[in-house]
Design a protein around this motif. Sequence first.
Motif, PDB file in Angstrom:
ATOM      1  N   ARG A  89       0.817  -1.221   0.000  1.00 54.77           N
ATOM      2  CA  ARG A  89       0.000   0.000   0.000  1.00 54.77           C
ATOM      3  C   ARG A  89       0.852   1.275   0.000  1.00 54.77           C
ATOM      4  O   ARG A  89       0.415   2.295  -0.541  1.00 54.77           O
ATOM      5  CB  ARG A  89      -0.967   0.001   1.182  1.00 54.77           C
TER       6      ARG A  89
ATOM      7  N   GLU B  61      -1.125   2.868  -2.904  1.00 57.34           N
ATOM      8  CA  GLU B  61      -2.227   3.721  -2.448  1.00 57.34           C
ATOM      9  C   GLU B  61      -2.111   5.151  -2.966  1.00 57.34           C
ATOM     10  O   GLU B  61      -3.145   5.779  -3.261  1.00 57.34           O
ATOM     11  CB  GLU B  61      -2.336   3.716  -0.916  1.00 57.34           C
ATOM     12  N   PRO B  62      -0.902   5.726  -3.128  1.00 54.23           N
ATOM     13  CA  PRO B  62      -0.827   7.083  -3.687  1.00 54.23           C
ATOM     14  C   PRO B  62      -1.311   7.195  -5.131  1.00 54.23           C
ATOM     15  O   PRO B  62      -1.399   8.300  -5.651  1.00 54.23           O
ATOM     16  CB  PRO B  62       0.672   7.420  -3.560  1.00 54.23           C
ATOM     17  N   GLY B  63      -1.585   6.073  -5.805  1.00 51.84           N
ATOM     18  CA  GLY B  63      -2.264   6.145  -7.090  1.00 51.84           C
ATOM     19  C   GLY B  63      -1.412   6.371  -8.328  1.00 51.84           C
ATOM     20  O   GLY B  63      -1.888   6.972  -9.303  1.00 51.84           O
TER      21      GLY B  63
ATOM     22  N   GLY C   4      -3.734   2.859 -14.888  1.00 49.28           N
ATOM     23  CA  GLY C   4      -3.962   3.894 -13.883  1.00 49.28           C
ATOM     24  C   GLY C   4      -5.185   3.617 -13.022  1.00 49.28           C
ATOM     25  O   GLY C   4      -5.427   4.306 -12.040  1.00 49.28           O
ATOM     26  N   TRP C   5      -5.968   2.595 -13.406  1.00 47.21           N
ATOM     27  CA  TRP C   5      -7.215   2.304 -12.699  1.00 47.21           C
ATOM     28  C   TRP C   5      -7.005   1.104 -11.796  1.00 47.21           C
ATOM     29  O   TRP C   5      -7.294  -0.041 -12.173  1.00 47.21           O
ATOM     30  CB  TRP C   5      -8.348   2.061 -13.710  1.00 47.21           C
ATOM     31  N   HIS C   6      -6.488   1.357 -10.610  1.00 51.10           N
ATOM     32  CA  HIS C   6      -6.182   0.276  -9.659  1.00 51.10           C
ATOM     33  C   HIS C   6      -6.385   0.768  -8.236  1.00 51.10           C
ATOM     34  O   HIS C   6      -6.325   1.979  -7.974  1.00 51.10           O
ATOM     35  CB  HIS C   6      -4.753  -0.232  -9.849  1.00 51.10           C
ATOM     36  N   THR C   7      -6.618  -0.162  -7.324  1.00 49.19           N
ATOM     37  CA  THR C   7      -6.754   0.184  -5.910  1.00 49.19           C
ATOM     38  C   THR C   7      -6.259  -0.945  -5.019  1.00 49.19           C
ATOM     39  O   THR C   7      -6.423  -2.119  -5.365  1.00 49.19           O
ATOM     40  CB  THR C   7      -8.219   0.506  -5.535  1.00 49.19           C
ATOM     41  N   VAL C   8      -5.647  -0.590  -3.907  1.00 55.45           N
ATOM     42  CA  VAL C   8      -5.388  -1.568  -2.852  1.00 55.45           C
ATOM     43  C   VAL C   8      -6.749  -2.014  -2.316  1.00 55.45           C
ATOM     44  O   VAL C   8      -7.682  -1.212  -2.207  1.00 55.45           O
ATOM     45  CB  VAL C   8      -4.549  -0.937  -1.723  1.00 55.45           C
ATOM     46  N   MET C   9      -6.858  -3.293  -1.975  1.00 53.40           N
ATOM     47  CA  MET C   9      -8.131  -3.810  -1.452  1.00 53.40           C
ATOM     48  C   MET C   9      -8.005  -4.468  -0.088  1.00 53.40           C
ATOM     49  O   MET C   9      -9.006  -4.602   0.630  1.00 53.40           O
ATOM     50  CB  MET C   9      -8.750  -4.801  -2.435  1.00 53.40           C
ATOM     51  N   ALA C  10      -6.813  -4.925   0.284  1.00 52.17           N
ATOM     52  CA  ALA C  10      -6.640  -5.577   1.581  1.00 52.17           C
ATOM     53  C   ALA C  10      -5.146  -5.678   1.877  1.00 52.17           C
ATOM     54  O   ALA C  10      -4.309  -5.701   0.971  1.00 52.17           O
ATOM     55  CB  ALA C  10      -7.272  -6.969   1.582  1.00 52.17           C
TER      56      ALA C  10
ATOM     57  N   LEU D  73      -4.103  -7.656  -1.417  1.00 53.27           N
ATOM     58  CA  LEU D  73      -4.946  -7.656  -2.619  1.00 53.27           C
ATOM     59  C   LEU D  73      -4.938  -6.297  -3.316  1.00 53.27           C
ATOM     60  O   LEU D  73      -4.968  -5.259  -2.665  1.00 53.27           O
ATOM     61  CB  LEU D  73      -6.391  -8.019  -2.261  1.00 53.27           C
TER      62      LEU D  73
END
Lengths: 186, 186
Positions: free
Chosen positions: B16, B20-22, B41-47, B52
Amino acid sequence: MSEHVDKASMPLERVRRYLEPGPIVLVSSAWEDQRNIMTMGWHTVMAFAPSLVGCIISSSNHSYEMIRRSGECVINLPTTALADQVVDVGNSSGAEVDKFERCGLTAQPAEKVSAPLIDECHAHFECRLFDDSLVERYNFFIWEVISARAAVLPEYPETLHYTGDGIFMVAGKIIDRRDRFLPQML
Amino acid sequence: MSEHVDKASMPLERVRRYLEPGPIVLVSSAWEDQRNIMTMGWHTVMAFAPSLVGCIISSSNHSYEMIRRSGECVINLPTTALADQVVDVGNSSGAEVDKFERCGLTAQPAEKVSAPLIDECHAHFECRLFDDSLVERYNFFIWEVISARAAVLPEYPETLHYTGDGIFMVAGKIIDRRDRFLPQML
């Protein structure tokens, strides 16, 4: 106390312009006579049209039940000027305090949802729940942005990007590579 | 041509810190005798645990079938030093060129997946498919990061955050607010 800032509606496919860079955002919500704010760093754009944003909202947040019941929220984009408020929102609980009052943030009526906007923020994305199929397993909500507004200036505000450990990266400087792109890729 | 840079493994819950900073990332993949790179560019931390990451990989990408068949990829973190290569990766197709050769990027074996690392990048997150239940509807893949490494220095490299329209925001400057956090929130 908020000062007057000119804000303008934007086409919904422009939401990526603000969220794809990955800023920390403030999510505001309301249910019955309660309202709350939470910080969120785990989000992603998912589609242009409909304008979809996916995000993790942990069930341990006080906002979770309000968001789950109302099926609505507003994603607000803070700038570096709000760094202290962002930290304070993340370090207090809506179960104990009204975060708008505690953090000196101003609630304003949204256009299409019951959740309030946070007036001091640079941009506001009003969201309606689009798909909750991964909420139970991952706390992953998919939202449709149904109204979007942003301050007219500055064009590229300094935004906060959370790394964990109390440390934010700041984005704001721009690199323009338009002349290196194929026209159809812009 | 890559220069030698010291890189170290990290605990998987530290992923993260980088994602997380994207930032815009480069996703490398392989299937049979093919390899490819795409920008994302379309991603996110999930866990945190399991570690994840969710992301959108459009089926219009040449990488899509390789990633779908192999169930693996590497998420590589480029810095501003690679801005031109990032643009070139996004503006060429793996159906026509080998992007490693075309963009002057060096493939290196990963530790746990068949997809190659991109050596010039600052950090590498080796991923195995964790959940494909939203792939058909949204092209949304949920990955488990199974190995993670990053350059030891600089501690906060300048990263690229895409806004669309050929324009990137640059993050790198730090705001440290640790002293404003509750200990349990760090």
